[in-house]
Every structure is written in structure tokens, then in C-alpha cells.
Design a protein around this motif. Sequence first.
Motif, PDB file in Angstrom:
ATOM      1  N   PRO A  74      47.730  78.361  34.073  1.00 30.49           N
ATOM      2  CA  PRO A  74      48.236  76.991  34.253  1.00 30.49           C
ATOM      3  C   PRO A  74      48.115  76.532  35.719  1.00 30.49           C
ATOM      4  N   TYR A  75      48.357  75.223  35.921  1.00 28.61           N
ATOM      5  CA  TYR A  75      48.502  74.676  37.268  1.00 28.61           C
ATOM      6  C   TYR A  75      49.980  74.734  37.637  1.00 28.61           C
ATOM      7  N   ILE A  76      50.267  75.108  38.877  1.00 22.63           N
ATOM      8  CA  ILE A  76      51.649  75.263  39.315  1.00 22.63           C
ATOM      9  C   ILE A  76      52.010  74.113  40.251  1.00 22.63           C
ATOM     10  N   PHE A  77      52.907  73.242  39.798  1.00 22.27           N
ATOM     11  CA  PHE A  77      53.370  72.116  40.614  1.00 22.27           C
ATOM     12  C   PHE A  77      54.784  72.417  41.117  1.00 22.27           C
ATOM     13  N   ASP A  78      54.941  73.549  41.802  1.00 21.60           N
ATOM     14  CA  ASP A  78      56.266  73.944  42.265  1.00 21.60           C
ATOM     15  C   ASP A  78      56.749  73.122  43.446  1.00 21.60           C
ATOM     16  N   PHE A  79      55.918  72.218  43.936  1.00 22.49           N
ATOM     17  CA  PHE A  79      56.329  71.338  45.026  1.00 22.49           C
ATOM     18  C   PHE A  79      56.998  70.071  44.491  1.00 22.49           C
ATOM     19  N   LEU A  80      57.091  69.928  43.166  1.00 21.08           N
ATOM     20  CA  LEU A  80      57.734  68.764  42.564  1.00 21.08           C
ATOM     21  C   LEU A  80      59.134  69.120  42.095  1.00 21.08           C
ATOM     22  N   SER A  81      60.026  68.175  42.176  1.00 23.46           N
ATOM     23  CA  SER A  81      61.410  68.386  41.740  1.00 23.46           C
ATOM     24  C   SER A  81      61.684  67.593  40.470  1.00 23.46           C
ATOM     25  N   LEU A  82      60.751  67.659  39.536  1.00 25.79           N
ATOM     26  CA  LEU A  82      60.887  66.935  38.278  1.00 25.79           C
ATOM     27  C   LEU A  82      61.419  67.855  37.191  1.00 25.79           C
ATOM     28  N   THR A  83      62.051  67.271  36.200  1.00 22.85           N
ATOM     29  CA  THR A  83      62.540  68.029  35.059  1.00 22.85           C
ATOM     30  C   THR A  83      61.529  67.940  33.923  1.00 22.85           C
ATOM     31  N   ASP A  84      61.768  68.700  32.882  1.00 23.84           N
ATOM     32  CA  ASP A  84      60.870  68.683  31.730  1.00 23.84           C
ATOM     33  C   ASP A  84      60.880  67.330  31.025  1.00 23.84           C
ATOM     34  N   GLU A  85      61.918  66.515  31.267  1.00 25.19           N
ATOM     35  CA  GLU A  85      62.034  65.223  30.605  1.00 25.19           C
ATOM     36  C   GLU A  85      61.307  64.103  31.356  1.00 25.19           C
ATOM     37  N   ALA A  86      60.649  64.430  32.457  1.00 26.22           N
ATOM     38  CA  ALA A  86      59.976  63.405  33.260  1.00 26.22           C
ATOM     39  C   ALA A  86      58.873  62.721  32.457  1.00 26.22           C
ATOM     40  N   HIS A  87      58.717  61.413  32.659  1.00 29.18           N
ATOM     41  CA  HIS A  87      57.667  60.665  31.982  1.00 29.18           C
ATOM     42  C   HIS A  87      56.329  60.860  32.702  1.00 29.18           C
ATOM     43  N   GLU A  88      55.236  60.526  32.011  1.00 32.68           N
ATOM     44  CA  GLU A  88      53.903  60.700  32.597  1.00 32.68           C
ATOM     45  C   GLU A  88      53.742  59.877  33.869  1.00 32.68           C
ATOM     46  N   GLN A  89      54.315  58.655  33.882  1.00 29.22           N
ATOM     47  CA  GLN A  89      54.210  57.813  35.071  1.00 29.22           C
ATOM     48  C   GLN A  89      54.928  58.441  36.262  1.00 29.22           C
ATOM     49  N   GLU A  90      56.075  59.092  35.995  1.00 26.65           N
ATOM     50  CA  GLU A  90      56.823  59.758  37.067  1.00 26.65           C
ATOM     51  C   GLU A  90      56.031  60.943  37.615  1.00 26.65           C
ATOM     52  N   LEU A  91      55.429  61.704  36.709  1.00 25.47           N
ATOM     53  CA  LEU A  91      54.625  62.850  37.130  1.00 25.47           C
ATOM     54  C   LEU A  91      53.438  62.392  37.962  1.00 25.47           C
ATOM     55  N   GLU A  92      52.758  61.367  37.492  1.00 22.97           N
ATOM     56  CA  GLU A  92      51.599  60.829  38.202  1.00 22.97           C
ATOM     57  C   GLU A  92      51.978  60.347  39.599  1.00 22.97           C
ATOM     58  N   LYS A  93      53.076  59.592  39.684  1.00 24.74           N
ATOM     59  CA  LYS A  93      53.534  59.065  40.970  1.00 24.74           C
ATOM     60  C   LYS A  93      53.923  60.190  41.915  1.00 24.74           C
ATOM     61  N   ALA A  94      54.590  61.217  41.375  1.00 23.96           N
ATOM     62  CA  ALA A  94      55.026  62.342  42.210  1.00 23.96           C
ATOM     63  C   ALA A  94      53.832  63.125  42.748  1.00 23.96           C
ATOM     64  N   LEU A  95      52.814  63.324  41.920  1.00 22.81           N
ATOM     65  CA  LEU A  95      51.624  64.060  42.367  1.00 22.81           C
ATOM     66  C   LEU A  95      50.897  63.299  43.471  1.00 22.81           C
ATOM     67  N   VAL A  96      50.795  61.975  43.319  1.00 23.84           N
ATOM     68  CA  VAL A  96      50.111  61.174  44.334  1.00 23.84           C
ATOM     69  C   VAL A  96      50.901  61.173  45.639  1.00 23.84           C
ATOM     70  N   SER A  97      52.242  61.138  45.549  1.00 23.30           N
ATOM     71  CA  SER A  97      53.059  61.141  46.763  1.00 23.30           C
ATOM     72  C   SER A  97      53.012  62.489  47.477  1.00 23.30           C
ATOM     73  N   HIS A  98      52.615  63.524  46.752  1.00 26.57           N
ATOM     74  CA  HIS A  98      52.428  64.858  47.345  1.00 26.57           C
ATOM     75  C   HIS A  98      50.946  65.240  47.257  1.00 26.57           C
ATOM     76  N   ILE A  99      50.074  64.299  47.585  1.00 28.84           N
ATOM     77  CA  ILE A  99      48.648  64.480  47.330  1.00 28.84           C
ATOM     78  C   ILE A  99      48.068  65.678  48.064  1.00 28.84           C
ATOM     79  N   THR A 100      48.551  65.968  49.279  1.00 28.54           N
ATOM     80  CA  THR A 100      48.015  67.113  50.025  1.00 28.54           C
ATOM     81  C   THR A 100      48.276  68.419  49.295  1.00 28.54           C
ATOM     82  N   LYS A 101      49.507  68.598  48.806  1.00 32.58           N
ATOM     83  CA  LYS A 101      49.847  69.818  48.075  1.00 32.58           C
ATOM     84  C   LYS A 101      49.161  69.837  46.709  1.00 32.58           C
TER      85      LYS A 101
END
Length: 346
Positions: free
Chosen positions: A179-206
Motif C-alpha cells: 500500500p501507499y502510506i500517508f502517515d503524514f495526514l491526520s485524517l480518519t477513516d471517515e474522511a471524504h474523497e475531497q478532504e483526502l485530495e485537499k490534504a494530499l495537495v496541502s502536503h504535496i512535498t511529502k
Amino acid sequence: MSATVLPGYGSFLEELKAKIKSAQIKAALTVNAQMLTLYWDLGKAIVEKSTQAGWGNAVVEQLSKDFTQDFPTLKGFSRTNLYAMRSWYLFYGEQDPIVPQLVGQIPWGHNRLIIDKIKDRTEALFYVQQTIQNGWSRDVLAHQIQTKLFARQGKAISNFTQTLSKPQSDLATQTLKDPYIFDFLSLTDEAHEQELEKALVSHITKFLLELGAGFAFVGQQYHVEVDGDDYYIDLLFYHIKLHCYVDIELKIGEFKPEYAGKLNFYLSALDSQVKSMEDKPSIGMILCRSNQKKVTAEYALRDMNKPIGIAEYRFTEALPENIRTELPTIEALEEELKKLKQDGRA
């Protein structure tokens, strides 16, 4: 005194500065290679005398004292480092003459980290090669070892061998993980796709670090139009080594076969509207919160004509059940805080 202004001096200066920096880097690499060659030879000599002459650990202790006395200005001859040289040589041995040259291309601290954390020689050489190819710092190397990159690299389900020609298919396969490990995110399993997408872009370097070397971010919700209808690609990248666009679609649940069909459509649009003549065919990646139904994923890709890979993503490793049951609940913490306030301690 004002600086002399000469026509074209600025570019001339930058050219010379680039030469100096290049020479400095080459000199540093040469020094590192020579030092590691010395460390390898010392490790080998210590191993031979410890066993063949029956000197045991005494040779390390004595060498440390003598080296410190005879070379007081040189570092690296402590007993700890000499033991590390011995362990380094014993770990790789002389089974393959290319090994000393390979491990000699990365800093000593990287080498020590690898043999301290990895027990398998093949896995260790994988991290050596990845460090050379990607120029990892020691912290990045430690992170890749901690997240078990060796076990994840090239493990995603894909149809690359059927849709891409060699060596493109091999390189694309090794580019994906599972799998891909996104341990730099503080999201829960209930996060929506838009939240995940936004969080990944805001942590684009990681995020780019986890994706691997070669990925360049193009855009979020990248717009394509087909027959007057608007469509939006979750995350679009360009891979410098693969020379192609990479569409990453994020899903919060488990994989469903219809995801592959939609991504196949997006890739057709990219190849027709965005891809240039020099680019290779666009590649798609579906990242799902769960992909336990491997056979379903394989069936979904079997007759697709566009290159698609499917993998899981994880936020953090779940705590073991015995630890989770011992942790206080939110309600218990709130009750304890209420008591402290009543007692005047908070």
C-alpha cells in the motif's frame, strides 16, 4: 568601490560558480568513496585477524587505542566505529565483488543505518540502490525503511504488461507500490474523497516523496471536456522517467470495477487532448482505502486497453487490540478533566 559592470559578466559568473559547485560535489564524492574503501579494508582485516589469528574482540580494542594515539586529528577510529566496520564487512562478505563499489557510493551514516535496521542482504542492497538513484538523505532513508518500501515496491495490481511495451511496462510496474502510506495526514477513516485530495495537495512535498522519484505535480481537479461535458481528474502528475502523464483517482472505500472503466475514459481523454507526440501513453492509478478483493481488481483490468494500476492507501498503522483496549476513551478523558477543574488543578 563600485563593482565593475562588464557585458555578459553575470552569466559568465554563474557558469564558473556552477563549475566550482560541480567540482566540490565530485571532490566530496571522491573523499567519501576513498574513506569507505578504507573502512571496507579495515573491516576485512579485523575479521580475518579476529578469526584466523584467534584475536577475537581484543584486536578492535587495541586498534582503537593505537589509531587514536597515532592519528589524533582523524575521526572515525573509535571502538564503536571499528566494530561497525567489522559488522559491515561481515554483513555483505565477499560473495559479490560489485558490493564494495555499490555500498561505497552512499555515505557511511547511510550504510550504518541500513545494516542496523535490515537483516536481509538483498533488501539492504535494495535500499543502497534506491539511495543512489534518488539521492536520499539519511532521514528520508530511515523513513523509507520504517514504512517498509522494499515490501511495497512494485506490488500494486496492474495491467502494464498487457498495455505497455518493454521496458516501459517494467519501469511502470516498479513505480507503483501497495500500500501507499500517508502517515503524514491526520485524517480518519471517515474522511471524504475531497478532504483526502485537499490534504494530499496541502502536503504535496511529502506526498511526492511517498509516490517516489520522478513525479511532478500538474494539477488538482484537472479539467477535460468531452462532447460538451465537463470532467475533472482528481490529481494529475507527469512522470519524468516514464515520460507520461499519470492520473491518480482517490477512493475512500474498497475498489469497485466501475472505477476502472471511468479511469480508462479519463486516460483516453488525456491521450487525445493533453499528451504530446513525444509523450508515452498516459497511466492511471486508483488508490483505494481498501483493496482486499484482488481477483475483482484483476478481472476489472484484464480487458482494459489503457495502463491502470490499483493499490491501497493507509493513514497510520492501526494500534494492536490489546493496546487500544487499555487506552482511555474520549468520555473518560473528559470526565477526568472535569474532576481536575473542580479540584482547582486545571
